[in-house]
Design an enzyme around this catalytic site. Sequence first.
Site, PDB file in Angstrom:
ATOM      1  N   CYS A 358       0.792  -1.237   0.000  1.00  0.00           N
ATOM      2  CA  CYS A 358       0.000   0.000   0.000  1.00  0.00           C
ATOM      3  C   CYS A 358       0.824   1.286   0.000  1.00  0.00           C
ATOM      4  CB  CYS A 358      -0.983   0.032   1.161  1.00  0.00           C
ATOM      5  SG  CYS A 358      -1.254  -1.478   2.032  1.00  0.00           S
ATOM      6  N   ARG A 387       6.933 -11.123   5.512  1.00  0.00           N
ATOM      7  CA  ARG A 387       6.501 -11.078   6.918  1.00  0.00           C
ATOM      8  C   ARG A 387       7.324 -12.104   7.685  1.00  0.00           C
ATOM      9  NH1 ARG A 387       0.764  -9.784   6.107  1.00  0.00           N
ATOM     10  NH2 ARG A 387       0.881  -8.162   4.518  1.00  0.00           N
ATOM     11  N   GLN A 405       0.991 -10.935  -3.277  1.00  0.00           N
ATOM     12  CA  GLN A 405      -0.437 -10.654  -3.222  1.00  0.00           C
ATOM     13  C   GLN A 405      -0.927 -10.253  -4.606  1.00  0.00           C
ATOM     14  OE1 GLN A 405      -0.076  -7.507  -0.238  1.00  0.00           O
ATOM     15  NE2 GLN A 405      -1.356  -8.750   1.120  1.00  0.00           N
ATOM     16  N   ASP A 407      -2.590  -7.851  -5.443  1.00  0.00           N
ATOM     17  CA  ASP A 407      -2.991  -6.673  -4.696  1.00  0.00           C
ATOM     18  C   ASP A 407      -3.497  -5.576  -5.617  1.00  0.00           C
ATOM     19  OD1 ASP A 407      -3.350  -5.390  -2.346  1.00  0.00           O
ATOM     20  OD2 ASP A 407      -1.229  -5.077  -1.897  1.00  0.00           O
ATOM     21  N   HIS A 409      -5.018  -1.234  -5.110  1.00  0.00           N
ATOM     22  CA  HIS A 409      -5.540  -0.164  -4.274  1.00  0.00           C
ATOM     23  C   HIS A 409      -6.366   0.755  -5.136  1.00  0.00           C
ATOM     24  CE1 HIS A 409      -2.215  -1.808  -1.905  1.00  0.00           C
ATOM     25  NE2 HIS A 409      -3.088  -1.639  -0.937  1.00  0.00           N
ATOM     26  N   LYS A 492     -14.775  -4.034   6.306  1.00  0.00           N
ATOM     27  CA  LYS A 492     -14.187  -4.961   5.334  1.00  0.00           C
ATOM     28  C   LYS A 492     -15.123  -6.106   5.000  1.00  0.00           C
ATOM     29  CE  LYS A 492     -12.015  -7.802   8.824  1.00  0.00           C
ATOM     30  NZ  LYS A 492     -10.865  -8.539   9.266  1.00  0.00           N
ATOM     31  N   HIS A 538      -8.457  -1.418  -0.309  1.00  0.00           N
ATOM     32  CA  HIS A 538      -7.448  -2.459  -0.536  1.00  0.00           C
ATOM     33  C   HIS A 538      -8.219  -3.705  -0.920  1.00  0.00           C
ATOM     34  CE1 HIS A 538      -4.587  -0.402   2.394  1.00  0.00           C
ATOM     35  NE2 HIS A 538      -5.756   0.040   2.796  1.00  0.00           N
TER      36      HIS A 538
HETATM   37 ZN    ZN Z   1      -3.146  -2.439   0.916  1.00  0.00          ZN
END
Ligand code: ZN
Length: 675
Positions: A358, A387, A405, A407, A409, A492, A538
Amino acid sequence: MPLINVTLPDGTVNEYASGITCAEVITDALGRKHGCLAARVDGDECDMSTPLEQNCSVEGILSTSDEGIHILRHSAAHLLAQAVTALYPGAKPTIGPAIDRGFYYDFAMEAITESDLKPIQKKMQELARKNFTVERVELSESELQDHFADNPYKLEIINDKIEDGGGSTIYKQDEWYDLCLGPHVPNTSRLMHVKLTSVSSAYWRGDQDREQLVRIYGIVEPSKEALRATLTRLEEAKKRDHRKLGKDLKLFHIDEEVGQGLILWTPRGAVIRQELQDFISFHLRRQGYSQVFTPHVGKLDLYRTSGHFPYYQDSQYPPLVERDLMKKLADEGCTCGELSNLMKLGDIDGYMLKPMNCPHHVKIYASQQRSYRDLPLRLAEFGTVYRWEQSGEISGLTRVRGFTQDDAHLFVTEDQIAQEVLGCIELVQIIFEKLGMTDYRVRVGLRDADSDKYVGESEGWDKAEEACRAAAQSLGVNWSEEQGEAAFYGPKIDFVVKDVIGREWQLGTVQVDYNLPERFGLEYKGSDGEIHRPVMIHRAPFGSMERFCGVLIEHFAGKFPTWLTPTQVHIITISEKHKAYASEVAEALKAHEIRVLVDDGDDTVGKKIRNHRKLQPAYMVIVGDGETEGRTVSLRARNGDQISGMGLDDFIVAIREEIDTKVAQPSLVVVEPEE
Ligand SMILES: [Zn+2]
Ligand SMILES: [Zn+2]
């Protein structure tokens, strides 16, 4: 005797003499065969034997409900401890909770092996059959200390958990008792259907510096049938274990020298990942996303602004400090502790492997002046993040230290949230449908109305929550609202998928965020000419490619649909003579971007088929004299069914169609049942 009013789940209010027990009320309401093993009084779980002394509501807990099975498991843990102490008088029970699929109990005792589990299980069944009443007894701290005088572990818990002058409860069945808050089943006959599954070791309180204990795992079910079904499921789960199949199918590799939890995608596994990525990329383009790329590291300052550092540093790789600075600090005799402190305070800088994509995407947004005409801005990246999972937690593809991910945004105006959340959901739906994951539920995490920990305006939240609700509703699947489950920065939506053998996996999420735009001071110029703050969404439909592929391997038991199969066609020759035609077939397939492997070696056909089955191609193509002469192929399906004499060109058209339309399973071999 005074009377009390008891409200039942259907709204009926009955009058009873004070002191009546939950069991009596439930039997009165539902009859003797009510099947409940505990009760909820004014919402709190308690034993069936609990006496009711004032007006209240009472509801039975069935052994088949989530709460019921939890109580059953916890009660079975007690029974296990009773059996172990009966057979091993020196064994000291420590703790024994219910867990996801069963229960365990940790004992300070001599080491035992799997072969010792049988007699223990037998003892458990023997004790269950005796149908001891399970009784709750309240004791003062000093009474508790007397009761557990010969068990230092329980004494440690008593000293830690119970306030001076306070007390707690024990649960007693026959002469045996355990320190526990309950609730429990009313008697041990409920625990007949139990099976001990494994034994391992654990540390007292999970601390490597403390005593090593023996951990015994088991499962329990309310009936014989349910136990049998669970055991079958476990057996099936073992066969589908992606760690095993990943090796058999040569999909990925983990090498200690590279690092724990760091996945090496081998060529065959990479095919699956790439196909999934292409699939989703197609839909991203269709939905108006823009692809971006960002590096694997970022400066500590970036994460100080985003809030990921220092707060979450325990779950991240340690920061990277610049070489010159490191040398200077070393020359000054700076210790590691001091270094870490300086970093925390922001006095020195360094870099971090990115724990999230992000902040990088936020910086792309902020790289130019934005107006309402730019919104929604949808930035997508298959971004790898790192992580620091504890080494005990690392497992296969599902718990890793580096993962990618899918991912994205979305930077949106408040008015666009609803529409964009819907778009995110649509994407998840397309994916699940194509992969045959049709059994899933949706959780909508909302704020806790009584808390003030949330960032952002309350009206904004109302709108965003409504958007999430409406989106979940639109799916037409089971969904639930969960108060207090929102992050502090926004509501979420989570997707929980049930696989073919009934296990649930939390996969994709969609998350509204009021916080990061605030922290990074993001802006856009509105149609009113004023400066506004965008909202971020996200979303990651797969979650992580690693985890998702792990789940997929188990979901398909390694038998992927044709479009995802690493090598779709394995061509097998019957003899030396058919080599030329085999390679002609291979070239023709390759020309149509079909993934092929040829085995024209000297083994017998039978042996070749057995070998290639292990890799689960969508089809085996067998070529011999007939095929060579007629320019045809013989197709063999995964289940061994076979058809012959299909024209090569027809085969290519058919398999191409199967791949392009992403058919759920290879289906070109159809054998008519014989009359
Ligand atoms: Zn994010
Ligand atoms: Zn207990």
